[in-house]
Design an enzyme around this catalytic site. Structure first.
Site, PDB file in Angstrom:
ATOM      1  CB  ALA A   1      -1.047   0.060   1.284  1.00  0.00           C
ATOM      2  CD  GLU A   2      -1.402   5.606  -2.478  1.00  0.00           C
ATOM      3  OE1 GLU A   2      -1.165   5.289  -3.727  1.00  0.00           O
ATOM      4  OE2 GLU A   2      -2.300   6.468  -2.083  1.00  0.00           O
ATOM      5  CG  ASN A   3      -0.919   3.585   3.855  1.00  0.00           C
ATOM      6  OD1 ASN A   3      -0.946   2.567   3.101  1.00  0.00           O
ATOM      7  ND2 ASN A   3      -1.438   3.618   4.853  1.00  0.00           N
ATOM      8  N   GLY A   4       2.867   2.983   2.923  1.00  0.00           N
ATOM      9  CA  GLY A   4       4.167   2.391   3.522  1.00  0.00           C
ATOM     10  C   GLY A   4       3.789   0.902   4.235  1.00  0.00           C
TER      11      GLY A   4
ATOM     12  CB  SER B   1       5.804   3.944   0.589  1.00  0.00           C
ATOM     13  OG  SER B   1       4.805   3.062  -0.177  1.00  0.00           O
TER      14      SER B   1
END
Lengths: 216, 246
Positions: free
Chosen positions: A52-55, A94
């Protein structure tokens, strides 16, 4: 159900069809909306790591109310779980994962896809603002870009086109498109039909498409 | 009370010196890491002509918590720099969007990874960098690009800020921070990009030395003010926890 059948695949079936393309060991990024349904698909014992892009690296199913951890969300803000082996990084790391080409496939929704692999998903016609989020980074840098979208707009206008009419998210990157009518691959001049949904004829698919289709 | 004097008694005191025209970064992604208490204090403090940096201006969902959209509605914002100037779904509406469409607030729309890296660059002393993101799109029109190893890249500049408002899980008196799970997101980057970093902390502030030096996400060098969040309802926790306590 008859209406659904005549329209071909439903949302989960579109997601299922793309998820079955995922290969063992892939790192997969799923966009908000229909793409999140790909994680519901049973693809046997293939080992997939969801990023997920938020790490959040290695997240699992969404947890029901009462069981969720409010410190943990995926890109869509859903309270997910973590699979064994998960890791957390900050946003720059990320997107370092994304930009350096570690994502095997990103699956995104879109308003339009073009025969040359361009797609548009951040700005609607006439709007001053848009919502890019992580889409441009993912589209420019993932090894593969798969798109899920309804084959036509609510007015019945085609979304698979010779050229995008909306501002593009990235150029020449889309390799596979799942719609309610089937599975299609952009090939420059048009779209190659990889598979048609049950009950959908080639002629019906061609009629709903704004570019030439190449039979399977 | 503390070795370094970083602990502040109230959110109001911690944001009191933010001047008109300041550039302020706000941590958080879809909830975790969002500085609701500091944003609430800034709303009451009233600084104007702010430039606000964040992933999104917030407010697309209910129940609404203090967000940049409220600062916009309160007439405090000149410009936003973020990855969304409209909601992800066309059917949703960001409170900010009509102000932008009427030209009352300016906006710079930045891809999320570029936003993160511009903050990282500012914190790392790098003035600019090239990225493949947004090449060939409307965002790259009229801007400097360069071909490196046969691929085209877009020049992006560092994004320094005057203040960062963030939330952390644990802090010690030296200002060392730990974030929990996806709370980390933009927060460490904004702390490094800002001249003054203000942190609302979920756990009571620990004495210096209580955190393992190997387990620090953001070192105290980048942290200037710490305020522990009081229990609800005085302290703002999350939208959902707020519901549960009321």
């Amino acid at each position: 159900m008859s209406a659904t059948t005549s329209k071909g695949w439903d949302r989960q079936q579109m997601a299922d069809r793309l998820a079955r393309e995922f290969q063992d060991g892939w790192i997969v990024n799923l966009g908000v909306g229909i793409p999140t349904l790909c994680s519901n698909t049973d693809i046997g014992d293939r080992d997939i790591t969801y990023h997920a892009e938020n790490g959040v690296i290695g997240y699992g199913p969404v947890l029901p109310p009462g069981q969720e951890d409010l410190h943990l969300v995926n890109a869509g803000g859903q309270n997910v779980s973590l699979n064994p082996g998960a890791a957390i990084v900050h946003h720059a790391d990320s997107f370092g994962i994304i930009r350096s080409g570690r994502i095997d496939v990103t699956v995104m929704g879109a308003y339009e896809v073009a025969a040359n692999g361009d797609f548009a998903n951040w700005k609607i016609g006439g709007a001053k603002g848009g919502g890019i989020g992580g889409a441009m980074d993912l589209a420019a840098c993932a090894k593969r870009v798969f798109i899920i979208l309804e084959h036509t707009t609510r007015k019945g206008e085609p979304r698979l086109l010779r050229a995008c009419t909306l501002p593009v998210t990235a150029r020449g990157v889309v390799t596979l498109v799942a719609t309610n009518l089937g599975l299609f691959a952009p090939w420059g001049e048009g779209f190659a039909v990889r598979e048609l949904a049950p009950g959908v004829s080639f002629e019906a698919a061609q009629q709903a498409t704004g570019a030439p289709l190449l039979p399977a | 009370m503390t070795r370094s004097g970083k602990a502040f008694g109230s959110f109001a005191e911690a944001v009191a010196d933010i001047p008109d025209g300041a550039t302020v970064a706000f941590g958080g992604f879809a909830g975790p890491g969002t500085p609701y208490n500091l944003t609430h204090a800034l709303l009451k403090q009233g600084a104007k002509r702010l430039t606000c940096i964040a992933n999104t201006t917030g407010g697309a969902h209910q129940p609404r918590m203090p967000d940049i959209g409220m600062l916009v509605e309160n007439g405090q914002v000149a410009k936003v720099v973020c990855a969304f100037t409209a909601a992800t779904r066309p059917t949703d509406q960001l409170p900010f969007t009509p102000y932008y469409e009427r030209g009352e607030v300016a906006a710079e729309l930045v891809p999320q990874g570029t936003l993160a890296e511009r903050l990282r660059a500012a914190g790392a002393g790098i003035p600019a960098f090239y990225t493949p993101t947004a090449v060939g799109t409307e965002l790259a029109e009229g801007r400097e690009t360069r071909v490196i190893n046969d691929r085209e890249y877009l020049l992006e500049y560092a994004l320094p800020c005057d203040y960062a408002l963030i939330r952390a899980w644990r802090a010690d008196a030296a200002g060392n921070l730990q974030f929990r799970l996806s709370q980390r997101n933009f927060c460490p980057l904004m702390a490094m990009a800002a001249r003054t970093t203000i942190v609302e902390v979920e756990e009571p502030i620990l004495p210096a030395g209580a955190l393992d030096p190997d387990q620090i996400h953001t070192p105290g060098i980048f942290v200037h003010r710490l305020i522990p969040i009081p229990p609800a309802p005085e302290g703002l926790w999350t939208a959902r926890r707020q519901e549960r306590t009321s």
